[in-house]
Design a protein around this motif. Structure first.
Motif, PDB file in Angstrom:
ATOM      1  N   ASP A 138      12.308   4.804   3.616  1.00 31.31           N
ATOM      2  CA  ASP A 138      11.790   4.646   2.269  1.00 31.31           C
ATOM      3  C   ASP A 138      11.224   3.247   2.118  1.00 31.31           C
ATOM      4  O   ASP A 138      11.962   2.266   2.159  1.00 31.31           O
ATOM      5  CB  ASP A 138      12.948   4.863   1.289  1.00 31.31           C
ATOM      6  CG  ASP A 138      12.487   4.699  -0.137  1.00 31.31           C
ATOM      7  OD1 ASP A 138      11.272   4.506  -0.347  1.00 31.31           O
ATOM      8  OD2 ASP A 138      13.340   4.757  -1.031  1.00 31.31           O
ATOM      9  N   ALA A 168      12.901   1.175  -0.515  1.00 25.90           N
ATOM     10  CA  ALA A 168      14.358   1.103  -0.467  1.00 25.90           C
ATOM     11  C   ALA A 168      14.869  -0.202  -1.062  1.00 25.90           C
ATOM     12  O   ALA A 168      15.801  -0.215  -1.858  1.00 25.90           O
ATOM     13  CB  ALA A 168      14.834   1.257   0.970  1.00 25.90           C
ATOM     14  N   GLU A 169      14.210  -1.286  -0.660  1.00 29.70           N
ATOM     15  CA  GLU A 169      14.689  -2.599  -1.101  1.00 29.70           C
ATOM     16  C   GLU A 169      14.626  -2.694  -2.628  1.00 29.70           C
ATOM     17  O   GLU A 169      15.529  -3.182  -3.289  1.00 29.70           O
ATOM     18  CB  GLU A 169      13.829  -3.677  -0.429  1.00 29.70           C
ATOM     19  CG  GLU A 169      14.367  -5.080  -0.553  1.00 29.70           C
ATOM     20  CD  GLU A 169      13.856  -5.761  -1.804  1.00 29.70           C
ATOM     21  OE1 GLU A 169      14.550  -6.661  -2.293  1.00 29.70           O
ATOM     22  OE2 GLU A 169      12.771  -5.383  -2.314  1.00 29.70           O
ATOM     23  N   LEU A 170      13.544  -2.174  -3.158  1.00 32.85           N
ATOM     24  CA  LEU A 170      13.334  -2.232  -4.603  1.00 32.85           C
ATOM     25  C   LEU A 170      14.383  -1.397  -5.337  1.00 32.85           C
ATOM     26  O   LEU A 170      14.921  -1.799  -6.356  1.00 32.85           O
ATOM     27  CB  LEU A 170      11.933  -1.681  -4.911  1.00 32.85           C
ATOM     28  CG  LEU A 170      11.295  -2.136  -6.209  1.00 32.85           C
ATOM     29  CD1 LEU A 170      11.156  -3.649  -6.225  1.00 32.85           C
ATOM     30  CD2 LEU A 170       9.949  -1.472  -6.394  1.00 32.85           C
ATOM     31  N   ARG A 171      14.673  -0.236  -4.768  1.00 37.85           N
ATOM     32  CA  ARG A 171      15.624   0.658  -5.416  1.00 37.85           C
ATOM     33  C   ARG A 171      17.044   0.088  -5.352  1.00 37.85           C
ATOM     34  O   ARG A 171      17.904   0.477  -6.127  1.00 37.85           O
ATOM     35  CB  ARG A 171      15.630   2.012  -4.711  1.00 37.85           C
ATOM     36  CG  ARG A 171      14.367   2.829  -4.931  1.00 37.85           C
ATOM     37  CD  ARG A 171      14.585   4.200  -4.328  1.00 37.85           C
ATOM     38  NE  ARG A 171      13.398   4.693  -3.645  1.00 37.85           N
ATOM     39  CZ  ARG A 171      12.466   5.425  -4.231  1.00 37.85           C
ATOM     40  NH1 ARG A 171      12.573   5.752  -5.491  1.00 37.85           N
ATOM     41  NH2 ARG A 171      11.428   5.840  -3.542  1.00 37.85           N
ATOM     42  N   VAL A 219      16.173  -2.189 -10.909  1.00 38.17           N
ATOM     43  CA  VAL A 219      14.791  -2.298 -11.376  1.00 38.17           C
ATOM     44  C   VAL A 219      14.489  -1.042 -12.198  1.00 38.17           C
ATOM     45  O   VAL A 219      14.916   0.049 -11.835  1.00 38.17           O
ATOM     46  CB  VAL A 219      13.859  -2.392 -10.147  1.00 38.17           C
ATOM     47  CG1 VAL A 219      12.415  -2.240 -10.557  1.00 38.17           C
ATOM     48  CG2 VAL A 219      14.082  -3.702  -9.427  1.00 38.17           C
ATOM     49  N   PRO A 220      13.770  -1.193 -13.315  1.00 40.13           N
ATOM     50  CA  PRO A 220      13.494  -0.016 -14.155  1.00 40.13           C
ATOM     51  C   PRO A 220      12.787   1.097 -13.378  1.00 40.13           C
ATOM     52  O   PRO A 220      11.974   0.826 -12.490  1.00 40.13           O
ATOM     53  CB  PRO A 220      12.569  -0.573 -15.238  1.00 40.13           C
ATOM     54  CG  PRO A 220      12.827  -2.039 -15.262  1.00 40.13           C
ATOM     55  CD  PRO A 220      13.245  -2.431 -13.888  1.00 40.13           C
ATOM     56  N   VAL A 227       8.973   1.116 -13.028  1.00 38.86           N
ATOM     57  CA  VAL A 227       8.385   0.240 -12.018  1.00 38.86           C
ATOM     58  C   VAL A 227       8.350   0.942 -10.665  1.00 38.86           C
ATOM     59  O   VAL A 227       7.355   0.904  -9.944  1.00 38.86           O
ATOM     60  CB  VAL A 227       9.201  -1.064 -11.920  1.00 38.86           C
ATOM     61  CG1 VAL A 227       8.735  -1.893 -10.748  1.00 38.86           C
ATOM     62  CG2 VAL A 227       9.097  -1.841 -13.207  1.00 38.86           C
ATOM     63  N   ALA A 238       5.655   3.424 -10.608  1.00 42.63           N
ATOM     64  CA  ALA A 238       4.351   2.788 -10.468  1.00 42.63           C
ATOM     65  C   ALA A 238       4.085   2.414  -9.005  1.00 42.63           C
ATOM     66  O   ALA A 238       2.972   2.581  -8.487  1.00 42.63           O
ATOM     67  CB  ALA A 238       4.280   1.550 -11.348  1.00 42.63           C
ATOM     68  N   GLU A 239       5.121   1.921  -8.337  1.00 44.34           N
ATOM     69  CA  GLU A 239       4.964   1.546  -6.928  1.00 44.34           C
ATOM     70  C   GLU A 239       4.705   2.764  -6.066  1.00 44.34           C
ATOM     71  O   GLU A 239       3.883   2.736  -5.147  1.00 44.34           O
ATOM     72  CB  GLU A 239       6.228   0.819  -6.437  1.00 44.34           C
ATOM     73  CG  GLU A 239       6.313  -0.615  -6.881  1.00 44.34           C
ATOM     74  CD  GLU A 239       5.203  -1.464  -6.297  1.00 44.34           C
ATOM     75  OE1 GLU A 239       5.228  -1.744  -5.092  1.00 44.34           O
ATOM     76  OE2 GLU A 239       4.282  -1.832  -7.062  1.00 44.34           O
ATOM     77  N   ARG A 251       1.174   3.611  -6.457  1.00 45.46           N
ATOM     78  CA  ARG A 251       0.291   2.667  -5.783  1.00 45.46           C
ATOM     79  C   ARG A 251       0.234   2.946  -4.285  1.00 45.46           C
ATOM     80  O   ARG A 251      -0.826   2.903  -3.656  1.00 45.46           O
ATOM     81  CB  ARG A 251       0.778   1.236  -6.021  1.00 45.46           C
ATOM     82  CG  ARG A 251      -0.139   0.170  -5.453  1.00 45.46           C
ATOM     83  CD  ARG A 251       0.365  -1.224  -5.783  1.00 45.46           C
ATOM     84  NE  ARG A 251       1.615  -1.550  -5.096  1.00 45.46           N
ATOM     85  CZ  ARG A 251       1.686  -1.960  -3.832  1.00 45.46           C
ATOM     86  NH1 ARG A 251       0.596  -2.097  -3.129  1.00 45.46           N
ATOM     87  NH2 ARG A 251       2.848  -2.212  -3.279  1.00 45.46           N
ATOM     88  N   ILE A 265       4.146  -4.582   0.477  1.00 41.04           N
ATOM     89  CA  ILE A 265       4.080  -5.852  -0.244  1.00 41.04           C
ATOM     90  C   ILE A 265       2.770  -5.844  -1.019  1.00 41.04           C
ATOM     91  O   ILE A 265       1.687  -5.863  -0.426  1.00 41.04           O
ATOM     92  CB  ILE A 265       4.106  -7.039   0.721  1.00 41.04           C
ATOM     93  CG1 ILE A 265       5.421  -7.030   1.495  1.00 41.04           C
ATOM     94  CG2 ILE A 265       3.919  -8.337  -0.026  1.00 41.04           C
ATOM     95  CD1 ILE A 265       5.468  -8.053   2.601  1.00 41.04           C
TER      96      ILE A 265
END
Lengths: 327, 565, 557, 299
Positions: free
Chosen positions: A32, A35-38, A44-45, A48, A51-52, A55, A83
């Motif tokens: 994934d 993964a880091e964001l999750r 993180v909302p 967001v 949206a990623e 993208r 990134i």
């Protein structure tokens, strides 16, 4: 020659296309990229993350994503990176430059040294230069390059501390800020020396063995015996009758080995903190940055194709049989 | 096979390496159950230096490093072994198939090889490894990934060998018998590449160990809590100064294993493919005192070459047994013998080019000067200038990477200076025309591979004439040629001899061939000259039984066309 | 030397100092040297493990540890965290910031007149307004903000006094209000980038800031190589000392240490390991600081699933594990003064509003003492048996292997997992370690494909920090749900009175501990190493790192 | 040639009719020479039972291509090879296999024609194995006996034998299935004169005993003449002369045959010295060349 180049390129494109499909599929289904964001805390909302996902096109089916990527590549756009701010093409461009500087220097160094060592070793078989060189090559072959790198780095620092002069550097390709004038040359040299040694030594070991075999075979060839019987000088025989024919196999070996040099550069760059292609690949893999990994493969494969072409040209230069068959 | 094993057993370094390797493997298998600590055991001794209780010390958690190293060895060896097996199986199957069928299948396989080679192995393995191990598969997944990337070298090797094996007659023989491709591939080809596979596999074992450790270093290999040698080193990177045992023990073990593996591979290679002792015609002979003064011997004898009691020995084997021979100026002496008679060794010992494993004794006096025991530079006074030699196979005697003209130039400019380029070319053309080479001028700029065998041999003869030598030694100069071409070359030799006025030693296995050229004939059999006399006596009235036998067995055309003068 | 009582300032270690005579290790180094003793001028190069990939510290992509630390020096911040974990007003920026009304909750910020951006534009309520808007999904749905809690409660924002006084009204009380507005973005720069979403997602994210509202401003950035900062000429606070601060990107911790050893950098700020600590100790003329943070390591247990749903099993595991042994075998080897935590709500010595918040909650529950006997008792009472050294369930089936999820790249967590494995073996429980890499770890965590895990949590948001793990329907799949805990989460999140908040949090802690969903281990250690010639570089316990007092850094006179 | 004429001819073992083999020249060579290389150019001949036909020619004359085409290792461009009046290339399955059993081969180099990894027993058993026939060691011993090798040879590997002995093993293998025709590709040219004579003698004896036919290909006219009843001379892919051995030698019709004969060294110094010196090829010359190949430059 042009025809040869075109044919090579065509087959390279085919191979590359296949490779990209394989890699694309494998990476896309494997992990994934968000993964880091999750995993952030505080979280993180959701909006967001959505949206990623949009993208990066993660919601499209795989074939669509692949075709999007492919059409992008044709126009020089390598697609979005995990990134957000990374322009894959531009970043890879600068990193290729860094790696090439390291790799080319190491190749040239390893090649020159191995030609000399291999030849000397074969000319003095079972005498001291050979008895010294052969085990040395075997040991070098057995050294894990990262082990050597870590060790050399410590020795370099030790030597710096011992002499009180900053001879060796362990980070990157130059100091920040860059010194000027002669100091810059010394600075860049100081940064280059350790990684180049690491990268060159391993290949020196392999290539010098090949060169030794090639020269030994050339020495046993009838035409050398005939040259001796013609009464030529030793130097002339070694240069034109032994070393030149022996260059033919070594050129092939080096060309085949180039991907390995690049692989070796991954480790060297990691240990010596060069911002080259190796780091790019490792980061991209860790981030599951599919497009970045693909772009990397594209560049690496292109480099290999170019080097192979170069090898073919060299091949023609050293072997008239090839030259006449191809022209 | 037994011979190979025996040869390997005699290979000292290989045996030592094999011993080390066996000890390591055995240790990895036998010791862990006996050792008081398991690699997962955490002891109260944290980060201890080597001691009696923990011979390699302990790590941060207090695990016994020796136990960890044993486990690492197990994993590393297991992975390397599996990688080798997988890579060899894929490589052999694809390599044999590609090599045997060629054309489309070959092209496809080679594309696949390109595909894998285009992707730097380590980098791709780094990625795929993270995938496979990510799913919890440890050594097997890693082995599969590495194996599926490392088969290319085996495939290339096997394909190459098969391509050349395919040309061998036993494969054709099997096809004529009606053998299926599968039978030919697995019954005939695979067994015959097996020695290459064993050597390549051995070396790959070493590469696989290094690859695994590199991957573990980058974090894509074996995952903790399991361990491998590579991972142990990787984890100890920053411990070089503070806890060196953690860094050096596994590192040195990797080196030891790979070094032994490589030496075993080298030993196997030597055993499968025994190298004759290194051939180096450039080596300086140091058998006798170096500054031996050329001495006048028997001044009354005007022989160009006087060989006395020449023997050549390979260990206990006497290949040439104390022969003596004399050649007068302008005389053509033929040395005739079947294979193994020692005739070629005799020729080589006359010009100081015996293989280094051979020991020559006796005296060779050329124009009154002793030749045996000369150093390379001293030999250069004779070779080419006063003694020329023509070798058997014209396809290998000329330098493949130099033009014919350049090879003439080399011969003419033995020392720096000498003739100009234009002069060299003019003389080369002249010499070539004298041996009936057409378009001599154009030939100068050609490479040997562009010429026919007969043409090459004529050029070799022309090269021998450059310095008007006193003696030409021709060692089976026509054996590799067709009958008509043989006639041309024989005629050319005669021309060359006449033009230079040189004496000639003509070495051949074909008695009939010397009838037209030799003044005297020496027949050699099993290292001894059994008969020597003038050419007419030999044919009309042979004395030795061996000569008689040779004459009676020589196939002869009985037809009027030949017997008519 | 006695261990510091001043909260987390570390465990600066006499024991270590004793072994390395040449290197100074003492906690006085973590106290500010008066500015008269620090010279002006000089340069310093510090290492950071990764470059800045997103220049917006409030965006989801930009809000990461490394980037927060690197970007701190060029933004204004309302509150600062002291080395002793106390949170104090940033008096350079603000005259005051306080809750002026409890219901509805109103907060008033008074900005200094002299506070300006580096281009001379005053820092005003406009900047607060922009910063709030981009983090409130109601106002900017397209903004990819990392954190929206609290901001979305702000219903109105009024400015007065030329924008220098800002008053905001919250729809309900928010106890962690001091953590908001941690970076204030310049509204006037945003205006030049476009609308809210564009300026936030694109403008601030992609452009290297030319502006600064802090002591330093970026002079040069080489992507992936270095970032060079010089003094902000318009800096309104206490003047900075160092002329230039350069950040070099060095990805490996070991590589940072060797670079320091080789004189290529001056400052390393990282998580210590036994080898790095010993290595820097052996270097000449280095100041070595070891301290802890308000991020702490803990074990977590899933509370749902076939076996883990049984509270008795969890309780037995919690009782059998020896947390002190885990500390000793890991951080204890290089930070012996770091204590084993007895609370999962506060780190030892943590103060909230001047009150000691930390309580010993594990001892009274007999948790984490390695009491195998008691653990067996609990199990046997619940019907478990031990046969042939293997634990069997009450229904007679052997207990399946328990899966411990851990991040393969985190050495400390891997070590903890191995100790857990070894300790639970004595109870007849087999633990398999699942080392996941970064991209698999969080999916595995979210999908609940684990039984036990080890991780770290930052406690800077109080109740919110815990709620994200243990609240009903939390994103992390412990599957934990307790009406009592949920009630306490809600109360603590809105309680503005520090004493009451501390009380609520400790009650909450005891609930969580009693349910064996969390087992606290120890505060996460940090290490700062730099040559003795520098002064005033500290370990900061907050998640913003050491650059929080960058203007105080300087060369010793 | 029509079927009627063919049918009226005496029974033949092998008939080769208008065999043509073209290669496409390598691209590089095409610039300087013709794009098509004629390896075989309308070659026809036949062999009867218990007969030996010798084919002689220098390297590049097409004799190897001819031989490989007859053995089925290559496909001809045109023309047919009829063996026992059947075209092997048209057959499949059992009938093809049956035909295969009647044809075997002995190659030139005794060092490569035997699989070095097989024992002599394996080598001799292989033809039977391939054709699914019973393998017996009695049969193998009988074969060894026929080629005058001791029974102890069975368990040894080829490398343990001398060149002549290996060639005997190869001959034994060729005899294994009692073929009607053995193709011999330069079977003695790699051997010493004394060994050569022995092998030739053995071949002659075997022919007597087993009524087998030989197609004997060699570059040495003397050897070919020694064993063959009829001899064919090849040059440039064409059969320039074909006839009874005595006739060809006594009265060569083609200039190339005459040159070939003249080039063969005679073990008599007086004759050799009297020969005119052949410095150059006498034939073909610009005016006196081979006739063009009837099949055009097409593939």
């Amino acid at each position: 020659m042009l025809r040869l180049i075109l044919r090579r390129l065509a087959s390279a494109v085919l191979v590359l296309l296949l490779a990209s499909i394989v890699i694309f599929t494998v990476i896309s289904v494997s992990g994934d990229p968000l993964a880091e964001l999750r995993d952030r805390q505080p979280p993180v909302p959701e909006s967001v993350i959505a949206a990623e996902e949009a993208r990066l096109g993660l919601n499209d089916p795989l074939p669509v994503r692949y075709l999007t990527w492919l059409s992008g590549v044709v126009t020089g756009n390598f697609g979005p990176s995990t990134i957000a701010n990374r322009d894959i093409g531009a970043e890879l461009g600068t990193r290729v430059g860094v790696t090439l500087r390291l790799v080319l220097l190491a190749i040239v160094l390893a090649l020159v040294l191995s030609l000399i060592a291999g030849t000397v070793s074969a000319l003095h078989q079972r005498r001291w230069p050979d008895l010294l060189m052969t085990p040395a090559a075997f040991v070098l072959l057995a050294l894990p390059s990262f082990w050597l790198a870590v060790l050399l780095k410590q020795w370099g620092i030790g030597l710096n501390n011992l002499t009180g002069y900053q001879l060796f550097y362990t980070v990157g390709e130059a100091s920040v800020p860059r010194p000027e004038g002669f100091a810059l040359v010394a600075d860049i040299g100081g940064h280059l020396v350790l990684p180049t040694i690491v990268l060159a030594l391993v290949h020196f070991a392999t290539w010098s063995r090949y060169q030794r075999t090639a020269v030994a075979e050339a020495l046993a060839a009838d035409h050398v015996r005939f040259a001796v019987l013609k009464g030529l000088t030793r130097r002339r025989i070694i240069r034109s009758y032994v070393v030149r024919p022996a260059l033919i196999p070594i050129v092939t070996i080096v060309a085949l080995d180039l991907p390995v040099v690049f692989s070796g550069a991954v480790i060297t760059e990691t240990v010596f903190q060069w911002r080259g292609m190796g780091g790019f690949l490792l980061e991209s893999i860790a981030l599951r940055d599919t497009n970045a990994v693909l772009a990397w493969l594209l560049v690496a494969a292109t480099a290999v194709v170019v080097f192979n072409l170069l090898a073919d040209i060299l091949y023609g230069l050293v072997d008239p049989r090839v030259r006449y068959a191809k022209s | 096979m037994a011979v190979t094993v025996r040869r390997f057993l005699r290979h000292k370094v290989g045996m030592v390496a094999l011993g080390v390797l066996l000890i390591v493997i055995l240790a990895a298998i036998i010791v862990p159950p006996l050792w008081p600590y398991d690699y997962t055991d955490i002891t109260p001794q944290l980060s201890q230096a080597p001691s009696v209780q923990h011979p390699m010390g302990t790590d941060t958690l207090g695990r016994d490093l020796f136990a960890l190293v044993l486990r690492g060895m197990q994993q590393s060896l297991l992975i390397a072994f599996s990688v080798t097996i997988i890579a060899c199986i894929i490589g052999v199957v694809l390599g044999v198939t590609a090599g045997y069928f060629g054309s489309f299948i070959d092209a496809t396989v080679m594309r696949a090889v390109d595909l894998v080679l285009t992707l730097p192995t380590l980098a791709l393995a780094a990625f795929l490894g993270s995938l496979v191990t990510g799913r919890g598969v440890s050594w097997l997944g890693l082995a599969m990934v590495l194996g599926s990337l490392m088969w290319t070298s085996v495939a290339r090797l096997v394909r190459g060998v098969v391509l050349s094996l395919r040309e061998l007659a036993f494969v054709d023989a099997a096809r004529v018998m009606g053998a299926s491709p599968t039978r030919i591939m697995f019954r005939h080809l695979v067994p015959n590449v097996s020695d290459h596979i064993v050597v390549a596999g051995t070396l790959m074992f070493g590469v696989a160990i290094l690859a695994e450790s590199s991957l573990s270093f980058l974090g894509f290999g074996v995952q903790p809590p399991d361990t491998s040698l590579g991972l142990l080193v990787a984890n100890a990177q920053s411990a070089v100064l503070t806890r060196p045992w953690l860094f050096y023990f596994p590192g040195l073990l990797i080196i030891t294993i790979v070094l032994s593996v490589n030496y075993v591979g080298e030993g196997l290679r030597d055993a499968f493919n025994p190298k004759s002792s290194p051939t180096n015609p450039l080596a300086t002979t140091r058998r006798r005192s170096r500054n031996r003064k050329p001495q006048m011997r028997d001044a009354a004898n005007h022989a160009v070459l006087k060989v006395t009691d020449l023997s050549v020995r390979f260990g206990p084997l006497e290949a040439v047994n104390s022969i003596s021979l004399e050649i007068q100026p302008g005389e053509v002496v033929a040395l005739v013998g079947e294979s193994g008679s020692g005739k070629s060794l005799t020729g080589l010992s006359l010009v100081g080019l015996l293989p280094s494993s051979a020991v020559g004794t006796g005296s060779v006096v050329f124009a009154g000067e002793e030749l045996s025991g000369l150093a390379f530079e001293q030999w250069r006074k004779y070779r080419g200038r006063r003694i020329a030699m023509i070798l058997q196979d014209p396809s290998t005697t000329l330098n493949p990477v130099l033009t014919v003209g350049a090879q003439f130039e080399d011969s003419m400019k033995l020392d720096s200076g000498g003739v100009s380029r234009a002069e060299a070319r003019r003389r080369a053309v002249e010499l070539m025309e004298s041996v009936a080479i057409k378009d001599a001028e154009a030939r100068l700029d050609q490479y040997p591979h562009q010429l026919s065998g007969g043409m090459r041999q004529r050029i070799a003869i022309a090269l021998a004439m450059v310095h008007d030598p006193d003696l030409i030694i021709a060692d089976e100069p026509t054996t590799a040629l067709d009958v008509t071409v043989q006639a041309h070359v024989m005629a050319t030799l005669a021309v060359a001899r006449e033009r230079t006025g040189a004496a000639m030693l003509f070495i051949t296995h074909d008695l009939a061939l010397v009838a037209g050229i030799a003044d005297r004939v020496a027949v050699m059999h099993q290292g001894v000259i059994v008969e020597e006399s003038d050419v007419f006596s030999i044919f009309d009235n042979p004395q030795a039984d061996y000569t008689k036998r040779l004459l009676s067995l020589a196939p002869r055309i009985t037809g009027k066309a030949v017997e008519k003068p | 030397m006695k261990a510091s009582r001043r909260l987390a300032v570390a465990v600066a270690l006499a024991a270590l100092a004793g072994t390395a005579g040449c290197t100074k290790i003492d906690d006085s180094a973590n106290t500010p040297t008066s500015s008269s003793e620090v010279a002006d001028g000089g340069t310093l190069t510090l290492a950071a493990s990764s470059p800045i990939t997103d220049w917006n510290p409030l965006s989801a992509a930009g809000d990461t540890t490394g980037q927060r630390q690197q970007q701190w020096p060029f933004y204004p911040h309302p509150f600062l965290t002291n080395p002793d974990t106390s949170v104090v007003l940033n008096t350079a920026l603000l005259e005051s910031a306080k809750v002026v009304s409890a219901s509805p909750m109103k907060v008033e910020y008074k900005i200094h007149q002299k506070a300006v951006w580096s281009d001379g534009t005053p820092i005003t309520g406009k900047d607060f307004e922009y910063t709030q808007a981009v983090q409130d999904p109601k106002k900017c749905a397209g903004c990819k903000a990392a954190f929206t809690e609290g901001y979305s409660l702000i219903t109105s924002l009024e400015t007065a006094n030329d924008g220098k006084t800002v008053t905001m009204t919250y729809s309900k009380p928010f106890s962690a209000w001091q953590a908001l507005f941690n970076y204030i973005l310049p509204a006037h720069v945003a205006a030049s980038y476009g609308d809210l979403a564009t300026s936030f997602n694109e403008g601030f994210s992609k452009n290297v800031p030319k502006f600064s509202g802090g002591p330093y401003v970026i002079k040069d950035y080489q992507d992936g190589v270095s970032m060079t900062m010089v003094k902000n000429p318009k800096w309104y606070g206490e003047p900075a000392h160092l002329d230039t601060i350069t950040t070099r990107y060095i990805s490996g911790q070991g590589a940072q240490i060797t670079a320091l050893q080789n004189g290529e950098i001056d400052l390393v700020y990282q998580n210590p390991t036994l080898d790095t600590v010993n290595q820097v100790k052996a270097m000449n003329g280095m100041t070595v600081l070891l301290g802890s943070t308000i991020t702490y390591y803990h074990l977590g247990m899933k509370t749902t699933g076939d076996v883990m749903s049984d509270a008795a099993l969890r309780k037995a595991i919690a009782t059998a594990l020896n947390l002190d042994d885990m500390r000793k075998r890991t951080v204890g080897q290089y930070a012996p003064d770091l204590v084993t935590m007895k609370s999962s709500a506060y780190v030892p010595g943590q103060k909230v509003g001047g009150i000691d918040a930390y309580r010993d909650n594990t001892d009274e529950l007999n948790i984490g003492k390695g009491d195998n006997k008691a653990a067996l008792g609990i199990l046997q009472q619940a019907g478990y048996r031990v046969t042939d050294g293997k634990l069997t369930l009450p229904d007679g089936k052997p207990l399946r292997d328990l899966k411990m999820l851990t991040l393969s790249t985190d050495v400390l967590r891997m070590e903890l997992a191995q100790i857990v494995q070894a300790q639970l073996k004595q109870l007849g429980i087999t633990v398999v370690i699942d080392p996941a890499d970064g991209s698999r770890y969080s999916p595995a965590l979210r999908s609940g494909s684990f039984d036990i895990m080890a991780t770290g949590t930052a406690l800077d948001l109080g109740a919110l920090s815990l709620q994200q793990w243990y609240g009903t329907n939390a994103a992390r799949s412990f599957g934990y749900s307790s009406p009592e805990a949920d009630q306490l989460f809600a109360e603590a999140a809105t309680e503005l009175e520090p004493a009451k908040q501390v009380e609520l949090m400790n009650r909450l802690d005891r609930v969580l501990l009693a349910d064996s969903v969390v087992l606290p281990l120890f505060a996460s250690p940090q290490m700062a190493v730099y040559p003795d010639k520098f002064a005033n570089i500290f370990i900061n316990p907050s998640k913003y790192g050491t650059t929080m007092n960058v203007e105080q850094w300087g060369l010793r006179k | 040639m029509t079927n009627q004429t063919h049918a009226s001819e005496p029974p033949e073992l092998l008939r080769v009719r208008d065999l043509v083999k073209h290669y496409r020249a390598p691209r590089a060579a095409q610039r300087h020479g013709p794009p098509i290389v004629h390896a075989l150019c309308s070659v026809s001949f036949s062999i009867g039972p218990a007969q030996t036909l010798g084919i002689v020619g220098e390297s590049g004359s097409g004799k190897t291509t001819l031989l490989r085409t007859i053995l089925g290792l290559q496909k001809p461009t045109a023309g047919r090879v009829l063996f026992l009046a059947k075209d092997a290339s048209q057959l499949k399955g059992a009938s093809a296999r049956a035909l295969q059993r009647e044809l075997s081969v002995v190659f030139q180099d005794p060092y490569t024609s035997l699989d070095p990894r097989m024992t002599v027993a394996d080598i001799l058993a292989e033809p039977a194995q391939i054709h699914g026939l019973a393998v017996s060691s009695r049969k193998a011993l009988a074969l060894l006996d026929q080629v005058r090798l001791p029974a102890t040879s069975l368990r040894r590997f080829p490398h343990e034998f001398s060149g002549g002995q290996r060639q005997r093993i190869a001959i034994a293998r060729a005899l294994a299935l009692d073929p009607k025709l053995i193709v011999l590709d330069e079977p003695v040219s790699a051997l010493d004169v004394s060994v050569q004579a022995e092998i030739l003698k053995l071949l002659k004896e075997l022919q007597q005993a087993r009524q087998v036919s030989y197609l004997f290909v060699a570059h040495d006219l003397a050897v070919v003449a020694d064993i063959s009843q009829r001899v064919g001379v090849m040059y440039g892919g064409q059969m320039v002369e074909l006839g009874a051995t005595e006739q060809v030698i006594a009265d060569p019709q083609h200039p190339y045959t005459r040159e070939l004969l003249a080039a063969v060294p005679v073990p008599d110094p007086r004759i050799e010295r009297a020969k005119p010196r052949m410095l150059q090829r006498q034939w073909p010359t610009e005016t006196d060349n081979l006739p063009p190949c009837p099949h055009g430059d097409t593939l």
